[in-house]
Write a protein that holds these residues in place. Structure first.
Motif, PDB file in Angstrom:
ATOM      1  N   UNK A   1       0.847  -1.198   0.000  1.00 20.27           N
ATOM      2  CA  UNK A   1       0.000   0.000   0.000  1.00 20.27           C
ATOM      3  C   UNK A   1       0.881   1.246   0.000  1.00 20.27           C
ATOM      4  N   UNK A   2       1.938   1.243   0.782  1.00 20.68           N
ATOM      5  CA  UNK A   2       2.861   2.377   0.813  1.00 20.68           C
ATOM      6  C   UNK A   2       3.511   2.615  -0.536  1.00 20.68           C
ATOM      7  N   UNK A   3       3.894   1.541  -1.209  1.00 18.68           N
ATOM      8  CA  UNK A   3       4.479   1.674  -2.544  1.00 18.68           C
ATOM      9  C   UNK A   3       3.491   2.223  -3.555  1.00 18.68           C
ATOM     10  N   UNK A   4       2.255   1.772  -3.469  1.00 20.46           N
ATOM     11  CA  UNK A   4       1.228   2.265  -4.386  1.00 20.46           C
ATOM     12  C   UNK A   4       0.909   3.738  -4.148  1.00 20.46           C
TER      13      UNK A   4
ATOM     14  N   UNK B   1      -9.318   6.448  -5.449  1.00 15.84           N
ATOM     15  CA  UNK B   1     -10.436   5.917  -4.666  1.00 15.84           C
ATOM     16  C   UNK B   1     -10.119   4.518  -4.154  1.00 15.84           C
ATOM     17  N   UNK B   2      -9.601   3.669  -5.024  1.00 16.03           N
ATOM     18  CA  UNK B   2      -9.276   2.296  -4.628  1.00 16.03           C
ATOM     19  C   UNK B   2      -8.210   2.285  -3.531  1.00 16.03           C
ATOM     20  N   UNK B   3      -7.241   3.190  -3.605  1.00 18.43           N
ATOM     21  CA  UNK B   3      -6.206   3.280  -2.570  1.00 18.43           C
ATOM     22  C   UNK B   3      -6.824   3.640  -1.223  1.00 18.43           C
ATOM     23  N   UNK B   4      -7.705   4.607  -1.221  1.00 20.89           N
ATOM     24  CA  UNK B   4      -8.381   4.980   0.020  1.00 20.89           C
ATOM     25  C   UNK B   4      -9.205   3.832   0.573  1.00 20.89           C
ATOM     26  N   UNK B   5      -9.815   3.096  -0.322  1.00 24.20           N
ATOM     27  CA  UNK B   5     -10.673   1.976   0.086  1.00 24.20           C
ATOM     28  C   UNK B   5      -9.864   0.852   0.729  1.00 24.20           C
ATOM     29  N   UNK B   6      -8.789   0.419   0.064  1.00 25.80           N
ATOM     30  CA  UNK B   6      -8.024  -0.703   0.616  1.00 25.80           C
ATOM     31  C   UNK B   6      -7.130  -0.286   1.785  1.00 25.80           C
ATOM     32  N   UNK B   7      -6.880   1.004   1.919  1.00 27.99           N
ATOM     33  CA  UNK B   7      -6.078   1.486   3.053  1.00 27.99           C
ATOM     34  C   UNK B   7      -6.828   1.355   4.376  1.00 27.99           C
TER      35      UNK B   7
END
Length: 111
Positions: A35-38, A50-56
């Protein structure tokens, strides 16, 4: 994931993940690291914001279904590697960036 099959779909439509998932736990350190790399991609790849916020939301206790979403994102990034935002400098003109976003927080089942 270097040899994974790329895809062009970031998320399944109406995907519902929850913190109360009963699937098997996954390595939280690896999950957080990816997640940090993404997060670095967010500067030029707003399509994954949006997907990053969701999976975070699931970094504290990631499960198999959360991990599947992360792998889907990695496959998407590999499939769309030639996409991104370029900010060209054209003479002395000012750059104007307009962004639109449509977020469905009502669909959040963890409230």
């Amino acid at each position: 994931m270097a040899e994974c099959k790329p895809c062009v779909t970031l998320m399944k439509e109406q995907l519902k993940l929850t913190k109360a998932s009963t699937t098997a736990k996954v390595d939280a350190t690896l999950y957080q690291s990816i997640i940090g790399g993404l997060c670095y991609l967010l500067h030029t790849r707003l399509d994954i914001a949006f997907a990053m916020g969701y999976i975070s939301r699931f970094m504290e206790d990631p499960r198999e279904d959360h991990w599947a979403m992360v792998k889907q994102m990695l496959r998407y990034v590999k499939g769309m590697v030639d996409q991104g935002i370029i900010f060209p400098k054209i003479g002395r003109s000012r750059l104007q960036l307009t962004v639109f976003n449509d977020v469905d927080m009502v669909g959040d089942i963890d409230g």
